[in-house]
Design an enzyme around this catalytic site. Structure first.
Site, short mmCIF file in Angstrom:
data_model
loop_
_atom_site.label_atom_id
_atom_site.label_comp_id
_atom_site.label_asym_id
_atom_site.label_seq_id
_atom_site.Cartn_x
_atom_site.Cartn_y
_atom_site.Cartn_z
N CYS A 44 20.26 -17.04 -37.13
CA CYS A 44 19.08 -17.42 -36.37
C CYS A 44 17.95 -16.94 -37.20
O CYS A 44 17.89 -16.26 -38.20
CB CYS A 44 19.53 -16.59 -34.92
SG CYS A 44 19.50 -14.66 -35.36
N HIS A 73 24.94 -7.93 -39.11
CA HIS A 73 26.49 -7.40 -38.93
C HIS A 73 27.21 -8.75 -39.78
O HIS A 73 27.82 -9.65 -39.18
CB HIS A 73 26.93 -7.37 -37.47
CG HIS A 73 26.22 -5.97 -36.83
ND1 HIS A 73 26.37 -5.84 -35.51
CD2 HIS A 73 25.98 -4.73 -37.53
CE1 HIS A 73 25.89 -4.40 -35.31
NE2 HIS A 73 25.58 -3.92 -36.64
N CYS A 128 14.44 -7.46 -34.96
CA CYS A 128 14.26 -8.94 -34.45
C CYS A 128 13.37 -8.87 -33.39
O CYS A 128 13.41 -8.01 -32.35
CB CYS A 128 15.67 -9.49 -33.78
SG CYS A 128 15.44 -11.13 -32.94
N HIS A 156 26.73 0.20 -29.60
CA HIS A 156 26.00 -0.73 -30.45
C HIS A 156 24.65 -0.69 -30.61
O HIS A 156 23.99 0.19 -29.97
CB HIS A 156 26.17 -2.09 -29.59
CG HIS A 156 25.74 -3.34 -30.38
ND1 HIS A 156 24.37 -3.81 -30.57
CD2 HIS A 156 26.56 -4.48 -31.21
CE1 HIS A 156 24.33 -4.75 -31.38
NE2 HIS A 156 25.53 -5.21 -31.66
N GLU A 158 21.88 -2.13 -31.03
CA GLU A 158 20.92 -2.68 -30.34
C GLU A 158 20.63 -1.87 -29.19
O GLU A 158 19.63 -1.42 -28.62
CB GLU A 158 20.91 -4.08 -30.03
CG GLU A 158 20.02 -4.74 -29.22
CD GLU A 158 20.15 -5.97 -28.70
OE1 GLU A 158 19.70 -6.55 -27.78
OE2 GLU A 158 20.79 -6.75 -29.29
N THR A 196 20.59 -8.39 -26.43
CA THR A 196 20.65 -9.87 -26.46
C THR A 196 21.56 -10.57 -26.99
O THR A 196 21.68 -11.95 -27.07
CB THR A 196 19.41 -10.07 -27.69
OG1 THR A 196 19.95 -9.63 -28.91
CG2 THR A 196 18.16 -9.44 -27.08
N SER A 254 30.15 -7.87 -35.45
CA SER A 254 29.09 -8.78 -34.80
C SER A 254 29.19 -9.24 -33.33
O SER A 254 30.39 -9.78 -33.19
CB SER A 254 29.11 -10.08 -35.68
OG SER A 254 28.26 -11.02 -35.35
N SER A 255 28.57 -8.64 -32.50
CA SER A 255 28.84 -8.68 -31.15
C SER A 255 28.95 -10.44 -30.85
O SER A 255 29.58 -10.99 -30.04
CB SER A 255 27.94 -8.07 -30.16
OG SER A 255 28.03 -8.42 -28.89
#
Length: 361
Positions: A44, A73, A128, A156, A158, A196, A254-255
């Site tokens: 992304c 990740h 991000c 996590h 984030e 997110t 990686s979620s």
């Protein structure tokens, strides 16, 4: 004379794969073999921007460049950057005073920023922009006296960063069960935000439970779930009902990659597995399989998907149909700290990160 024991790692021995003929003989396949390749998939804009930031920092400042946590990740990305001179650390106190440290795409709390400042570190913030948006929302809503229910996975990176913006006003809600039991101070001044990279469906389920309990729960001004997460989930939802097997390329931490595997099963795939690399694909998964769905998480370079496609072709899955559910053209400017250096150096090679900028990497 004394001797020191030296530990020599044993070389890894590649697992001997069963041949395509053996797999074909193990279970009959009904219909032609094919691959449904999800699009969008992979990098992304936020991930591309963060990776470029590390590469450009190494190019212009020289190694070592320190990075707090994994920049994104993905094992391949991290190991590739390590080979170029990046050093990944858990916390800023592991970074030598005065050195350069980059904050990962997942964002950091104000306490981490302060810690770096206290140590005299030079910093580049590769958070991000979509995560930064959620941070700003948390600050604003807390300042206005709202209580925040943060839908996300505790621990996590984030979520830690967002929570750290307003810890006295924020409660993390991990799952539907917690949504049914969470207690709030004032149900009339309540708003929800989210990590997110969550499953869109699970997030909406949690919010629905919360709203049933707290009718005055406010929505964020715009959707917090990243466009890339939503798009990749939409693509795998379309593919999964037709797939005997779905393979998701992405790392275990990686979620959004893990969510893709779960979404595939929820939407009809008969089996779904996650791999970092093509050599992790088990050929026994192909027994009796006609249609394979293939996708990758938002931090996965396309080269890893191509390697899986090459393996699938060896086992008779050479017919590849790309299933396109959205077009992505989002671009993000590089971190401001880095843009100033690039301007000074006259480097105009890469000023943006985003979809389509790295088709073969």
């Amino acid at each position: 004379m004394t001797s020191t024991a030296v530990s020599v790692p044993m070389p890894s021995i590649p697992r001997k794969r069963r041949s395509p003929e053996e797999i074909a003989a193990a279970a009959e396949v009904e219909g032609p073999r094919r691959v449904l390749l999800a699009a969008p998939r992979g990098y992304c804009a936020g991930v591309d921007r963060a990776v470029i930031a590390v590469e450009k920092a190494l190019e212009h400042y020289g190694p070592p460049v320190y990075v707090r946590k994994q920049i994104v990740h993905n094992l391949h990305v991290v190991s590739t950057l390590e080979e170029k001179g990046a050093i990944f650390v858990e916390e800023t106190d592991e970074v030598p005073e005065g050195a350069l440290v980059i904050f990962s795409a997942h964002g950091v709390s104000p306490a981490v920023v302060q810690s770096a400042d206290d140590r005299g570190l030079r910093t580049i913030d590769a958070t991000c922009p979509l995560v930064t948006k959620v941070h700003r929302e948390a600050v604003r809503f807390a300042r206005d006296g709202n209580e925040i229910l943060l839908v996300g996975h505790e621990g996590h990176e984030e979520v830690e960063g967002t929570y750290g913006e307003a810890p006295d006003h924020t409660t993390i809600v991990n799952n539907p069960a917690e949504a049914r039991t969470v207690q709030v101070r004032d149900p009339d001044k309540l708003i929800w935000l989210s990590q997110t990279t969550l499953s869109v469906d699970e997030t909406m389920e949690i919010v629905s439970i919360l709203r049933e309990r707290f009718p005055k729960l406010q929505d964020p001004p715009s959707d917090d779930i990243c466009y890339a997460t939503s798009n990749r989930q939409a693509a795998i939802k379309k593919i999964s009902p037709q797939a005997d097997l779905v393979i998701v390329v992405g790392s275990a931490n990686s979620s959004n990659s893990v969510r893709l595997m779960e979404v595939a099963l929820e939407y009809g795939a008969k089996a779904s597995y996650r791999v970092d690399f093509a050599n992790e694909v088990d050929e026994s998964w192909f027994e009796g399989v006609s249609t394979i769905g293939l996708t990758s998480g938002a931090s996965v370079p396309e080269v890893l998907v191509r390697e899986v496609l090459a393996l699938l072709a060896e086992y008779g899955y050479a017919d590849v149909e790309e299933v396109v559910t959205a077009e992505e053209d989002i671009l993000f400017s590089l971190p401001k700290e880095l843009r100033a250096t690039l301007k000074e150096k006259g480097d105009v090679s890469r000023g943006l990160g985003g979809r389509g900028s790295r088709p073969n990497q």
